[in-house]
Design a protein around this motif. Structure first.
Motif, PDB file in Angstrom:
ATOM      1  N   LYS A 171       0.846  -1.197   0.000  1.00  0.00           N
ATOM      2  CA  LYS A 171       0.000   0.000   0.000  1.00  0.00           C
ATOM      3  C   LYS A 171       0.875   1.239   0.000  1.00  0.00           C
ATOM      4  O   LYS A 171       2.001   1.215   0.494  1.00  0.00           O
ATOM      5  N   ASN A 200      -2.926   4.773   1.882  1.00  0.00           N
ATOM      6  CA  ASN A 200      -3.701   3.528   1.950  1.00  0.00           C
ATOM      7  C   ASN A 200      -4.175   3.007   0.597  1.00  0.00           C
ATOM      8  O   ASN A 200      -4.844   1.988   0.537  1.00  0.00           O
ATOM      9  N   ASP A 237      -0.636  -5.963   5.461  1.00  0.00           N
ATOM     10  CA  ASP A 237       0.018  -4.730   5.034  1.00  0.00           C
ATOM     11  C   ASP A 237       1.531  -4.934   5.085  1.00  0.00           C
ATOM     12  O   ASP A 237       2.072  -5.385   6.093  1.00  0.00           O
TER      13      ASP A 237
END
Length: 136
Positions: A59, A63, A92
């Motif tokens: 990411k 975001n 993430d």
């Protein structure tokens, strides 16, 4: 219990990490050329029981998905088709490469070894897996 296997998927190579069977500790396994990833996983799954895959989710700071997410989406379709009984989670992966390099530096690793991108990918996969484990 079965292991959890994490992937730091890349266009050229993919770092791989796994947990112990109790799913307590994340350890680097290896790095493979991405074009050899599915055959590697097939062989690995014949030898070890894997409960789920965790795949890094790149990411941007806002975001939004990074540009490499498009490659990963294609891979996700392949891995789900090839191993339909193994669930896939995402984690993430922002800053994992920087953290991997920093951990190599902190560990006193020589400059030549720190340039080994395959090792950086393996450590990144380990960081992805540890972050995933820390969520629970």
């Amino acid at each position: 219990m079965a292991r959890i296997l994490a992937l730091d998927y890349g266009k050229i190579r993919t770092g791989i990490a796994v947990t112990d069977e109790l799913q307590l500790i994340a350890s680097g396994l290896t790095t493979v050329e991405t074009k050899e990833l599915i055959p590697f996983l097939e062989k690995y799954l014949k030898q070890e029981s894997v409960e789920r895959f965790v795949i890094g989710e790149p990411k941007q700071m806002n975001n939004a998905p990074s540009e490499s997410e498009a490659l990963i989406q294609g891979f996700l379709k392949n891995i789900k088709a090839k191993f339909p009984t193994i669930p896939v989670d995402r984690q993430d992966e922002r800053f994992t490469s920087k953290l991997a390099l920093q951990s190599m530096l902190d560990g006193g690793m020589k400059k030549k070894k720190r340039r080994d991108k395959a090792l950086v990918d393996e450590i990144s996969a380990t960081l992805i897996l540890q972050a995933y484990l820390n969520r629970f």
